[in-house]
Design a protein around this motif. Structure first.
Motif, PDB file in Angstrom:
ATOM      1  N   PHE A 282       0.835  -1.189   0.000  1.00  0.00           N
ATOM      2  CA  PHE A 282       0.000   0.000   0.000  1.00  0.00           C
ATOM      3  C   PHE A 282       0.875   1.246   0.000  1.00  0.00           C
ATOM      4  CE2 PHE A 282      -2.723  -3.200   1.884  1.00  0.00           C
ATOM      5  CZ  PHE A 282      -3.899  -3.000   1.171  1.00  0.00           C
ATOM      6  N   PRO A 283       0.481   2.250  -0.772  1.00  0.00           N
ATOM      7  CA  PRO A 283       1.181   3.535  -0.723  1.00  0.00           C
ATOM      8  C   PRO A 283       0.725   4.307   0.510  1.00  0.00           C
ATOM      9  CG  PRO A 283      -0.678   3.682  -2.216  1.00  0.00           C
ATOM     10  CD  PRO A 283      -0.621   2.246  -1.735  1.00  0.00           C
ATOM     11  N   ALA A 284       1.396   5.402   0.785  1.00  0.00           N
ATOM     12  CA  ALA A 284       1.005   6.243   1.921  1.00  0.00           C
ATOM     13  C   ALA A 284      -0.351   6.891   1.663  1.00  0.00           C
ATOM     14  CB  ALA A 284       2.056   7.310   2.175  1.00  0.00           C
ATOM     15  N   ALA A 285      -0.729   7.062   0.415  1.00  0.00           N
ATOM     16  CA  ALA A 285      -1.953   7.776   0.058  1.00  0.00           C
ATOM     17  C   ALA A 285      -3.162   6.850   0.023  1.00  0.00           C
ATOM     18  CB  ALA A 285      -1.781   8.465  -1.286  1.00  0.00           C
ATOM     19  N   VAL A 286      -3.573   6.370   1.184  1.00  0.00           N
ATOM     20  CA  VAL A 286      -4.805   5.614   1.306  1.00  0.00           C
ATOM     21  C   VAL A 286      -5.769   6.470   2.116  1.00  0.00           C
ATOM     22  CG1 VAL A 286      -3.638   3.375   1.179  1.00  0.00           C
ATOM     23  CG2 VAL A 286      -4.109   4.386   3.407  1.00  0.00           C
ATOM     24  N   GLN A 287      -7.046   6.145   2.082  1.00  0.00           N
ATOM     25  CA  GLN A 287      -8.046   6.886   2.845  1.00  0.00           C
ATOM     26  C   GLN A 287      -8.313   6.129   4.142  1.00  0.00           C
ATOM     27  OE1 GLN A 287     -11.780   7.352   0.835  1.00  0.00           O
ATOM     28  NE2 GLN A 287     -12.766   8.225   2.618  1.00  0.00           N
ATOM     29  N   PHE A 288      -7.967   6.744   5.268  1.00  0.00           N
ATOM     30  CA  PHE A 288      -8.153   6.099   6.566  1.00  0.00           C
ATOM     31  C   PHE A 288      -9.574   6.336   7.065  1.00  0.00           C
ATOM     32  CE2 PHE A 288      -3.893   4.780   6.992  1.00  0.00           C
ATOM     33  CZ  PHE A 288      -3.127   5.761   6.377  1.00  0.00           C
ATOM     34  N   GLU A 289     -10.273   5.254   7.371  1.00  0.00           N
ATOM     35  CA  GLU A 289     -11.613   5.362   7.949  1.00  0.00           C
ATOM     36  C   GLU A 289     -11.539   5.351   9.468  1.00  0.00           C
ATOM     37  OE1 GLU A 289     -14.324   2.465   6.421  1.00  0.00           O
ATOM     38  OE2 GLU A 289     -14.499   3.529   4.513  1.00  0.00           O
ATOM     39  N   THR A 290     -10.689   4.473  10.007  1.00  0.00           N
ATOM     40  CA  THR A 290     -10.469   4.377  11.448  1.00  0.00           C
ATOM     41  C   THR A 290      -8.983   4.092  11.647  1.00  0.00           C
ATOM     42  OG1 THR A 290     -10.793   1.986  11.639  1.00  0.00           O
ATOM     43  CG2 THR A 290     -12.777   3.357  11.752  1.00  0.00           C
TER      44      THR A 290
ATOM     45  N   ALA B 170      -1.947   7.518  14.446  1.00  0.00           N
ATOM     46  CA  ALA B 170      -0.879   6.532  14.658  1.00  0.00           C
ATOM     47  C   ALA B 170      -0.738   5.620  13.438  1.00  0.00           C
ATOM     48  CB  ALA B 170      -1.150   5.713  15.918  1.00  0.00           C
ATOM     49  N   LEU B 171      -1.862   5.173  12.876  1.00  0.00           N
ATOM     50  CA  LEU B 171      -1.804   4.321  11.684  1.00  0.00           C
ATOM     51  C   LEU B 171      -1.278   5.102  10.486  1.00  0.00           C
ATOM     52  CD1 LEU B 171      -2.398   1.592  10.326  1.00  0.00           C
ATOM     53  CD2 LEU B 171      -4.747   2.411   9.937  1.00  0.00           C
ATOM     54  N   ALA B 172      -1.740   6.329  10.323  1.00  0.00           N
ATOM     55  CA  ALA B 172      -1.273   7.161   9.210  1.00  0.00           C
ATOM     56  C   ALA B 172       0.228   7.416   9.303  1.00  0.00           C
ATOM     57  CB  ALA B 172      -2.045   8.480   9.179  1.00  0.00           C
ATOM     58  N   ALA B 173       0.724   7.585  10.519  1.00  0.00           N
ATOM     59  CA  ALA B 173       2.163   7.803  10.687  1.00  0.00           C
ATOM     60  C   ALA B 173       2.962   6.600  10.205  1.00  0.00           C
ATOM     61  CB  ALA B 173       2.478   8.102  12.154  1.00  0.00           C
ATOM     62  N   LEU B 174       2.490   5.385  10.505  1.00  0.00           N
ATOM     63  CA  LEU B 174       3.180   4.189  10.014  1.00  0.00           C
ATOM     64  C   LEU B 174       3.167   4.124   8.492  1.00  0.00           C
ATOM     65  CD1 LEU B 174       2.159   1.306  12.425  1.00  0.00           C
ATOM     66  CD2 LEU B 174       4.468   2.077  11.902  1.00  0.00           C
ATOM     67  N   PHE B 175       2.026   4.447   7.902  1.00  0.00           N
ATOM     68  CA  PHE B 175       1.918   4.420   6.445  1.00  0.00           C
ATOM     69  C   PHE B 175       2.816   5.478   5.804  1.00  0.00           C
ATOM     70  CE2 PHE B 175      -1.520   1.509   6.788  1.00  0.00           C
ATOM     71  CZ  PHE B 175      -1.783   1.022   5.519  1.00  0.00           C
TER      72      PHE B 175
END
Length: 195
Positions: A22-30, A72-77
């Protein structure tokens, strides 16, 4: 990336495909679910904070616990290469995945990283048992160390979900927050949530 792919290739493949990146540019729902190319993915065995629940840290920082889990999840991505192995399908047709992040020459399990940092939790079954026992251990260590949200007050998402209060989480006031330092892993189930 070769270490990461070797780790992922050792996981059992689901019928719908093999490892995916997965790239960093995903849409985070939760803090445990994202959308990529019109498909929804959810970390298997991980429970993020619910949106519209509150947290408060000792330094006075407070806010939406669900947004903190997403951060936190977005930071990992954003800082790592994320590769995932599908392991099943959720009731809402999200693909359950187990993921690894490449950090230097090592592969780190994303669920363990989120839970041990104190910004996500071990998902539980309706019986209250952890979906993945290793994640329950990581949560216990985070609690004991006072990592992330465990340093302050919050409503444990599994306790709310098990009590069926997910539709009422926006009504939770700070007076109902649990002190993460006093909440034992075995007590995070019904009875440890908001009274």
């Amino acid at each position: 990336m070769s270490t990461l792919l070797m780790l992922l290739s050792s996981w059992p493949a689901a019928a719908d495909g093999g490892a995916m990146s997965f790239p960093a540019a995903v849409q985070f729902e939760t803090g445990d679910t994202w959308v990529h190319e019109d498909s929804k993915f959810r970390l298997f065995g991980v429970q993020a904070c619910l949106r519209d629940t509150r947290y408060r840290l000792p330094d006075g920082e407070e806010g939406d616990c669900g947004l903190r889990s997403i951060g936190a999840l977005a930071a990992l991505f954003s800082t790592n290469t994320i590769a995932c192995q599908p392991v099943g399908t959720a009731k809402d047709d999200a693909t359950f995945v187990v993921c690894a992040a490449e950090v230097g020459d090592a592969a780190l399990d994303v669920g363990t990283a989120l839970i041990s940092s104190g910004f996500a939790f071990a998902a539980v079954q309706p019986s209250g048992a952890a979906v993945l026992p290793a994640y329950a251990v990581a949560e216990g260590v985070a609690k004991e160390d006072g990592s992330g949200l465990w340093a302050g007050q919050f409503v444990h998402p599994s306790a709310l979900l098990l009590r069926g209060e997910q539709s009422e989480v926006s009504e939770v006031e700070f007076e109902g927050l649990q002190d993460g330092g006093d909440l034992h892993h075995s007590q995070r189930l019904p009875g440890a949530a908001v009274e």
